[in-house]
Design a protein around this motif. Structure first.
Motif, PDB file in Angstrom:
ATOM      1  N   UNK A   1       0.846  -1.157   0.000  1.00  0.00           N
ATOM      2  CA  UNK A   1       0.000   0.000   0.000  1.00  0.00           C
ATOM      3  C   UNK A   1       0.905   1.237   0.000  1.00  0.00           C
ATOM      4  N   UNK A   2       0.612   2.106  -0.915  1.00  0.00           N
ATOM      5  CA  UNK A   2       1.427   3.306  -1.095  1.00  0.00           C
ATOM      6  C   UNK A   2       0.581   4.548  -0.785  1.00  0.00           C
ATOM      7  N   UNK A   3       1.075   5.467   0.057  1.00  0.00           N
ATOM      8  CA  UNK A   3       0.350   6.674   0.453  1.00  0.00           C
ATOM      9  C   UNK A   3       0.778   7.818  -0.462  1.00  0.00           C
ATOM     10  N   UNK A   4      -0.243   8.511  -0.999  1.00  0.00           N
ATOM     11  CA  UNK A   4       0.024   9.652  -1.875  1.00  0.00           C
ATOM     12  C   UNK A   4       0.038  10.936  -1.033  1.00  0.00           C
ATOM     13  N   UNK A   5       1.211  11.484  -0.783  1.00  0.00           N
ATOM     14  CA  UNK A   5       1.387  12.676   0.047  1.00  0.00           C
ATOM     15  C   UNK A   5       1.303  13.970  -0.759  1.00  0.00           C
ATOM     16  N   UNK A   6       1.099  13.872  -2.034  1.00  0.00           N
ATOM     17  CA  UNK A   6       1.121  15.067  -2.880  1.00  0.00           C
ATOM     18  C   UNK A   6      -0.048  16.023  -2.570  1.00  0.00           C
ATOM     19  N   UNK A   7      -1.179  15.514  -2.096  1.00  0.00           N
ATOM     20  CA  UNK A   7      -2.339  16.353  -1.791  1.00  0.00           C
ATOM     21  C   UNK A   7      -2.435  16.723  -0.310  1.00  0.00           C
ATOM     22  N   UNK A   8      -1.523  16.222   0.501  1.00  0.00           N
ATOM     23  CA  UNK A   8      -1.598  16.488   1.933  1.00  0.00           C
ATOM     24  C   UNK A   8      -1.376  17.963   2.257  1.00  0.00           C
ATOM     25  N   UNK A   9      -0.303  18.556   1.748  1.00  0.00           N
ATOM     26  CA  UNK A   9       0.010  19.950   2.051  1.00  0.00           C
ATOM     27  C   UNK A   9      -1.056  20.907   1.505  1.00  0.00           C
ATOM     28  N   UNK A  10      -1.523  20.774   0.258  1.00  0.00           N
ATOM     29  CA  UNK A  10      -2.592  21.670  -0.212  1.00  0.00           C
ATOM     30  C   UNK A  10      -3.889  21.520   0.604  1.00  0.00           C
ATOM     31  N   UNK A  11      -4.208  20.330   1.048  1.00  0.00           N
ATOM     32  CA  UNK A  11      -5.405  20.127   1.866  1.00  0.00           C
ATOM     33  C   UNK A  11      -5.265  20.797   3.226  1.00  0.00           C
ATOM     34  N   UNK A  12      -4.083  20.714   3.821  1.00  0.00           N
ATOM     35  CA  UNK A  12      -3.843  21.360   5.116  1.00  0.00           C
ATOM     36  C   UNK A  12      -3.922  22.885   4.983  1.00  0.00           C
ATOM     37  N   UNK A  13      -3.363  23.424   3.916  1.00  0.00           N
ATOM     38  CA  UNK A  13      -3.403  24.873   3.684  1.00  0.00           C
ATOM     39  C   UNK A  13      -4.853  25.324   3.479  1.00  0.00           C
ATOM     40  N   UNK A  14      -5.618  24.594   2.694  1.00  0.00           N
ATOM     41  CA  UNK A  14      -7.023  24.945   2.446  1.00  0.00           C
ATOM     42  C   UNK A  14      -7.831  24.881   3.739  1.00  0.00           C
ATOM     43  N   UNK A  15      -7.573  23.868   4.557  1.00  0.00           N
ATOM     44  CA  UNK A  15      -8.277  23.751   5.835  1.00  0.00           C
ATOM     45  C   UNK A  15      -7.933  24.923   6.746  1.00  0.00           C
ATOM     46  N   UNK A  16      -6.663  25.297   6.815  1.00  0.00           N
ATOM     47  CA  UNK A  16      -6.231  26.410   7.657  1.00  0.00           C
ATOM     48  C   UNK A  16      -6.843  27.724   7.178  1.00  0.00           C
ATOM     49  N   UNK A  17      -6.844  27.962   5.873  1.00  0.00           N
ATOM     50  CA  UNK A  17      -7.429  29.187   5.323  1.00  0.00           C
ATOM     51  C   UNK A  17      -8.932  29.224   5.600  1.00  0.00           C
ATOM     52  N   UNK A  18      -9.606  28.102   5.460  1.00  0.00           N
ATOM     53  CA  UNK A  18     -11.040  28.037   5.761  1.00  0.00           C
ATOM     54  C   UNK A  18     -11.328  28.345   7.217  1.00  0.00           C
ATOM     55  N   UNK A  19     -10.508  27.833   8.106  1.00  0.00           N
ATOM     56  CA  UNK A  19     -10.669  28.085   9.539  1.00  0.00           C
ATOM     57  C   UNK A  19     -10.464  29.565   9.855  1.00  0.00           C
ATOM     58  N   UNK A  20      -9.413  30.166   9.295  1.00  0.00           N
ATOM     59  CA  UNK A  20      -9.127  31.581   9.535  1.00  0.00           C
ATOM     60  C   UNK A  20     -10.254  32.451   8.969  1.00  0.00           C
ATOM     61  N   UNK A  21     -10.753  32.131   7.781  1.00  0.00           N
ATOM     62  CA  UNK A  21     -11.859  32.894   7.195  1.00  0.00           C
ATOM     63  C   UNK A  21     -13.134  32.766   8.035  1.00  0.00           C
ATOM     64  N   UNK A  22     -13.374  31.602   8.606  1.00  0.00           N
ATOM     65  CA  UNK A  22     -14.543  31.430   9.477  1.00  0.00           C
ATOM     66  C   UNK A  22     -14.418  32.291  10.726  1.00  0.00           C
ATOM     67  N   UNK A  23     -13.229  32.370  11.313  1.00  0.00           N
ATOM     68  CA  UNK A  23     -13.012  33.225  12.482  1.00  0.00           C
ATOM     69  C   UNK A  23     -13.207  34.699  12.148  1.00  0.00           C
TER      70      UNK A  23
END
Length: 155
Positions: A1-23
């Protein structure tokens, strides 16, 4: 089983931006609600203070009344905790004016009770009521002013 880490960083950035915009959105709507609520509170308080001012202008120190100055709006604001929506300076002045109104009502109660017990007026009580009436409706600026008229100008 191979984990694809290529989308991890963009997903974390999008989540952080969404959280900051909600605040930011929550703060912005809270600010709008507070400023709108503060304006409504000031207008309701101004109406009540105008009616109290008229009652004071017509009040004679020989009137017998248990509580001549009614404050239902102020009592509701205190019980609901909505006074916290107002600016600190206005809040302090409101507390000063309304405590003087409460003191006026207390002296009026004492005057009424004294009259019914002794069938005459007490000159000291009459003088105190006149002094408080003058203090509430004068328009001289001082550092310890408890004037309804000056407070209405600030509201």
């Amino acid at each position: 089983m191979c984990i694809d880490w290529s989308q991890f960083l963009p997903s974390m950035i999008a989540t952080f931006i969404g959280f900051v915009l909600a605040l930011i959105g929550q703060w912005f709507f809270g600010y709008i609600k507070k400023s709108k609520g503060s304006g409504e509170l000031k207008s309701h308080i101004a109406e009540e203070l105008n009616s109290i001012k008229l009652a004071l202008e017509n009040f004679e120190s020989t009137f017998l009344d248990v509580q001549p100055l009614k404050t239902p709006i102020w009592n509701a604001l205190i019980n609901a905790g909505q006074v916290a929506l107002l600016d600190t300076q206005i809040r302090e002045q409101l507390f000063g004016v309304y405590s003087t109104i409460q003191e006026f009502n207390s002296w009026s109660l004492v005057q009424t009770n004294y009259y019914f017990e002794n069938e005459r007026y007490n000159e000291l009580l009459t003088n105190e009521l006149t002094k408080l009436k003058t203090e509430l409706i004068n328009n001289e600026k001082s550092s310890f002013s408890r004037s309804i008229i000056l407070l209405l100008d600030k509201l």
